[in-house]
Design a protein around this motif. Structure first.
Motif, PDB file in Angstrom:
ATOM      1  N   GLY A  65       0.829  -1.199   0.000  1.00 50.78           N
ATOM      2  CA  GLY A  65       0.000   0.000   0.000  1.00 50.78           C
ATOM      3  C   GLY A  65       0.862   1.247   0.000  1.00 50.78           C
ATOM      4  N   TRP A  66       0.312   2.304  -0.504  1.00 51.18           N
ATOM      5  CA  TRP A  66       1.053   3.562  -0.589  1.00 51.18           C
ATOM      6  C   TRP A  66       0.071   4.701  -0.660  1.00 51.18           C
ATOM      7  CZ3 TRP A  66       0.485   6.399  -5.179  1.00 51.18           C
ATOM      8  CH2 TRP A  66      -0.169   5.708  -6.218  1.00 51.18           C
ATOM      9  N   ASP A  67       0.578   5.891  -0.488  1.00 51.00           N
ATOM     10  CA  ASP A  67      -0.254   7.086  -0.514  1.00 51.00           C
ATOM     11  C   ASP A  67       0.500   8.186  -1.248  1.00 51.00           C
ATOM     12  OD1 ASP A  67      -2.368   8.937   0.298  1.00 51.00           O
ATOM     13  OD2 ASP A  67      -0.873   9.748   1.678  1.00 51.00           O
ATOM     14  N   LEU A  68      -0.226   8.944  -2.034  1.00 49.41           N
ATOM     15  CA  LEU A  68       0.356  10.085  -2.725  1.00 49.41           C
ATOM     16  C   LEU A  68      -0.448  11.315  -2.332  1.00 49.41           C
ATOM     17  CD1 LEU A  68       2.523  10.853  -4.892  1.00 49.41           C
ATOM     18  CD2 LEU A  68       0.679  10.738  -6.567  1.00 49.41           C
ATOM     19  N   HIS A  69       0.231  12.341  -1.840  1.00 46.08           N
ATOM     20  CA  HIS A  69      -0.444  13.562  -1.412  1.00 46.08           C
ATOM     21  C   HIS A  69       0.507  14.751  -1.571  1.00 46.08           C
ATOM     22  CE1 HIS A  69       1.721  12.186   2.188  1.00 46.08           C
ATOM     23  NE2 HIS A  69       1.824  13.469   2.495  1.00 46.08           N
ATOM     24  N   ARG A  70      -0.016  15.958  -1.389  1.00 47.02           N
ATOM     25  CA  ARG A  70       0.806  17.169  -1.417  1.00 47.02           C
ATOM     26  C   ARG A  70       1.143  17.571   0.017  1.00 47.02           C
ATOM     27  NH1 ARG A  70       1.608  19.279  -6.203  1.00 47.02           N
ATOM     28  NH2 ARG A  70      -0.005  19.116  -7.768  1.00 47.02           N
ATOM     29  N   ASN A  71       2.387  18.019   0.195  1.00 53.21           N
ATOM     30  CA  ASN A  71       2.760  18.539   1.506  1.00 53.21           C
ATOM     31  C   ASN A  71       2.364  20.020   1.574  1.00 53.21           C
ATOM     32  OD1 ASN A  71       4.797  20.024   0.201  1.00 53.21           O
ATOM     33  ND2 ASN A  71       6.464  18.764   0.998  1.00 53.21           N
ATOM     34  N   PRO A  72       2.525  20.674   2.715  1.00 52.05           N
ATOM     35  CA  PRO A  72       2.132  22.085   2.829  1.00 52.05           C
ATOM     36  C   PRO A  72       2.857  23.024   1.858  1.00 52.05           C
ATOM     37  CG  PRO A  72       2.448  21.131   5.006  1.00 52.05           C
ATOM     38  CD  PRO A  72       2.912  20.120   4.004  1.00 52.05           C
ATOM     39  N   HIS A  73       3.988  22.583   1.306  1.00 47.92           N
ATOM     40  CA  HIS A  73       4.745  23.393   0.350  1.00 47.92           C
ATOM     41  C   HIS A  73       4.324  23.122  -1.093  1.00 47.92           C
ATOM     42  CE1 HIS A  73       7.302  24.663   3.626  1.00 47.92           C
ATOM     43  NE2 HIS A  73       7.452  23.399   3.964  1.00 47.92           N
ATOM     44  N   GLY A  74       3.315  22.261  -1.274  1.00 51.49           N
ATOM     45  CA  GLY A  74       2.800  21.972  -2.607  1.00 51.49           C
ATOM     46  C   GLY A  74       3.545  20.892  -3.356  1.00 51.49           C
ATOM     47  N   ARG A  75       4.490  20.231  -2.720  1.00 52.02           N
ATOM     48  CA  ARG A  75       5.249  19.170  -3.383  1.00 52.02           C
ATOM     49  C   ARG A  75       4.573  17.820  -3.177  1.00 52.02           C
ATOM     50  NH1 ARG A  75      11.261  19.602  -1.727  1.00 52.02           N
ATOM     51  NH2 ARG A  75      11.540  18.425  -3.642  1.00 52.02           N
ATOM     52  N   LEU A  76       4.668  16.959  -4.206  1.00 52.60           N
ATOM     53  CA  LEU A  76       4.074  15.625  -4.085  1.00 52.60           C
ATOM     54  C   LEU A  76       4.934  14.755  -3.178  1.00 52.60           C
ATOM     55  CD1 LEU A  76       2.856  14.648  -7.671  1.00 52.60           C
ATOM     56  CD2 LEU A  76       1.500  15.366  -5.714  1.00 52.60           C
ATOM     57  N   VAL A  77       4.264  13.983  -2.326  1.00 49.87           N
ATOM     58  CA  VAL A  77       4.940  13.077  -1.403  1.00 49.87           C
ATOM     59  C   VAL A  77       4.373  11.681  -1.625  1.00 49.87           C
ATOM     60  CG1 VAL A  77       5.376  12.522   1.023  1.00 49.87           C
ATOM     61  CG2 VAL A  77       5.192  14.912   0.310  1.00 49.87           C
ATOM     62  N   LEU A  78       5.251  10.725  -1.900  1.00 51.73           N
ATOM     63  CA  LEU A  78       4.870   9.321  -2.027  1.00 51.73           C
ATOM     64  C   LEU A  78       5.233   8.654  -0.707  1.00 51.73           C
ATOM     65  CD1 LEU A  78       3.895   7.004  -3.918  1.00 51.73           C
ATOM     66  CD2 LEU A  78       6.290   6.625  -4.459  1.00 51.73           C
ATOM     67  N   ARG A  79       4.223   8.174   0.023  1.00 51.91           N
ATOM     68  CA  ARG A  79       4.466   7.523   1.312  1.00 51.91           C
ATOM     69  C   ARG A  79       4.244   6.024   1.145  1.00 51.91           C
ATOM     70  NH1 ARG A  79       5.283   9.594   5.983  1.00 51.91           N
ATOM     71  NH2 ARG A  79       4.308  11.580   5.476  1.00 51.91           N
ATOM     72  N   ALA A  80       5.274   5.278   1.450  1.00 53.21           N
ATOM     73  CA  ALA A  80       5.231   3.821   1.345  1.00 53.21           C
ATOM     74  C   ALA A  80       4.472   3.234   2.537  1.00 53.21           C
ATOM     75  CB  ALA A  80       6.648   3.263   1.301  1.00 53.21           C
ATOM     76  N   ALA A  81       4.110   1.976   2.432  1.00 48.50           N
ATOM     77  CA  ALA A  81       3.358   1.298   3.493  1.00 48.50           C
ATOM     78  C   ALA A  81       4.134   1.277   4.804  1.00 48.50           C
ATOM     79  CB  ALA A  81       3.023  -0.124   3.056  1.00 48.50           C
ATOM     80  N   ASP A  82       5.458   1.256   4.725  1.00 48.96           N
ATOM     81  CA  ASP A  82       6.264   1.234   5.951  1.00 48.96           C
ATOM     82  C   ASP A  82       6.468   2.630   6.543  1.00 48.96           C
ATOM     83  OD1 ASP A  82       8.085   2.449   4.276  1.00 48.96           O
ATOM     84  OD2 ASP A  82       9.665   0.947   4.562  1.00 48.96           O
ATOM     85  N   GLY A  83       5.861   3.657   5.922  1.00 49.49           N
ATOM     86  CA  GLY A  83       5.960   5.014   6.446  1.00 49.49           C
ATOM     87  C   GLY A  83       7.046   5.866   5.814  1.00 49.49           C
ATOM     88  N   THR A  84       7.891   5.262   4.989  1.00 41.54           N
ATOM     89  CA  THR A  84       8.949   6.023   4.315  1.00 41.54           C
ATOM     90  C   THR A  84       8.321   7.029   3.369  1.00 41.54           C
ATOM     91  OG1 THR A  84      10.362   4.062   4.368  1.00 41.54           O
ATOM     92  CG2 THR A  84      11.016   5.848   2.880  1.00 41.54           C
ATOM     93  N   ALA A  85       8.730   8.282   3.493  1.00 39.36           N
ATOM     94  CA  ALA A  85       8.179   9.342   2.646  1.00 39.36           C
ATOM     95  C   ALA A  85       9.227   9.778   1.624  1.00 39.36           C
ATOM     96  CB  ALA A  85       7.757  10.521   3.494  1.00 39.36           C
ATOM     97  N   HIS A  86       8.801   9.870   0.386  1.00 40.58           N
ATOM     98  CA  HIS A  86       9.642  10.369  -0.710  1.00 40.58           C
ATOM     99  C   HIS A  86       9.056  11.716  -1.124  1.00 40.58           C
ATOM    100  CE1 HIS A  86      11.592   6.439  -1.132  1.00 40.58           C
ATOM    101  NE2 HIS A  86      10.384   5.932  -0.930  1.00 40.58           N
ATOM    102  N   VAL A  87       9.712  12.793  -0.739  1.00 39.75           N
ATOM    103  CA  VAL A  87       9.226  14.149  -1.001  1.00 39.75           C
ATOM    104  C   VAL A  87       9.755  14.638  -2.346  1.00 39.75           C
ATOM    105  CG1 VAL A  87       9.186  16.532  -0.149  1.00 39.75           C
ATOM    106  CG2 VAL A  87       9.186  14.626   1.468  1.00 39.75           C
ATOM    107  N   GLY A  88       8.899  15.330  -3.086  1.00 38.92           N
ATOM    108  CA  GLY A  88       9.317  15.884  -4.369  1.00 38.92           C
ATOM    109  C   GLY A  88       9.196  14.899  -5.517  1.00 38.92           C
ATOM    110  N   VAL A  89       8.209  14.025  -5.451  1.00 37.67           N
ATOM    111  CA  VAL A  89       7.968  13.028  -6.498  1.00 37.67           C
ATOM    112  C   VAL A  89       7.415  13.727  -7.740  1.00 37.67           C
ATOM    113  CG1 VAL A  89       6.559  11.012  -7.095  1.00 37.67           C
ATOM    114  CG2 VAL A  89       7.597  11.186  -4.842  1.00 37.67           C
ATOM    115  N   THR A  90       7.866  13.274  -8.907  1.00 43.08           N
ATOM    116  CA  THR A  90       7.406  13.833 -10.177  1.00 43.08           C
ATOM    117  C   THR A  90       6.809  12.726 -11.033  1.00 43.08           C
ATOM    118  OG1 THR A  90       9.184  15.461 -10.117  1.00 43.08           O
ATOM    119  CG2 THR A  90       8.128  15.095 -12.244  1.00 43.08           C
ATOM    120  N   PRO A  91       5.564  12.883 -11.493  1.00 39.32           N
ATOM    121  CA  PRO A  91       5.010  11.898 -12.432  1.00 39.32           C
ATOM    122  C   PRO A  91       5.552  12.176 -13.835  1.00 39.32           C
ATOM    123  CG  PRO A  91       3.357  13.543 -11.884  1.00 39.32           C
ATOM    124  CD  PRO A  91       4.576  13.874 -11.090  1.00 39.32           C
TER     125      PRO A  91
END
Length: 168
Positions: free
Chosen positions: A16-42
């Motif tokens: 499972g994973w989640d994709l959302h925007r942080n307060p700075h407007g950057r995309l964040v991909l959060r993995a099931a283990d909680g690891t966050a990848h900030v600044g994701v680009t599709p």
């Protein structure tokens, strides 16, 4: 939804994973283990030929974090985020009319109407006009790096087609 991931993140994102925007407007991909990848680009694999197929989620280091085979497989909220980000990244105006060309040799300045309004582009060379999918779809690269799209040459008015034929 099927999500294929790169080997380094396969176990983290498979469950499972989640994709959302942080307060700075950057995309964040959060993995099931909680690891966050900030600044994701599709990034689309085939932005013109098959825009809904093959989407890579790339981290700020340029490495692929996840692969989505079809955009329609994403949850509606996630898909909206991805499409919003892609729209901001992919600015490819569609030429609807060629009003004038300064010269039939290159470089030449073109006055065109697009789906985004009237503009000028400078064509450096005839090789900057590429045919896509057969003979009617074109991609035109202007000297400033901006790409213009002609989805169907036959749909242009007669005067536009005549000007364009001089360069094809």
């Amino acid at each position: 939804m099927t999500l294929h991931t790169s080997p380094s993140t396969a176990s983290a994102l498979a469950a499972g994973w989640d994709l959302h925007r942080n307060p700075h407007g950057r995309l964040v991909l959060r993995a099931a283990d909680g690891t966050a990848h900030v600044g994701v680009t599709p990034v689309r694999a085939f932005p013109i030929a098959a825009p809904g197929e093959g989407l890579s989620l790339v981290g700020p280091d340029g490495h692929e974090l996840a692969w989505v085979p079809r955009l329609e497989q994403l949850a509606p909220a996630v898909r909206a985020l991805v499409e919003e980000e892609l729209a901001a990244r992919e600015f490819v105006p569609t030429i609807t009319r060629i009003r004038s060309v300064s010269s039939f040799s290159t470089p030449s300045t073109w006055e065109v109407d697009t789906d985004r309004g009237a503009t000028q582009l400078v064509l450096k060379g005839e090789e900057d006009i590429r045919r896509l999918e057969g003979r009617t779809k074109l991609l035109i690269a202007a000297s400033d790096g901006l790409q213009f799209h002609v989805p169907d040459v036959t749909a242009l008015d007669r005067a536009s087609r005549k000007l364009l034929e001089r360069f094809l």
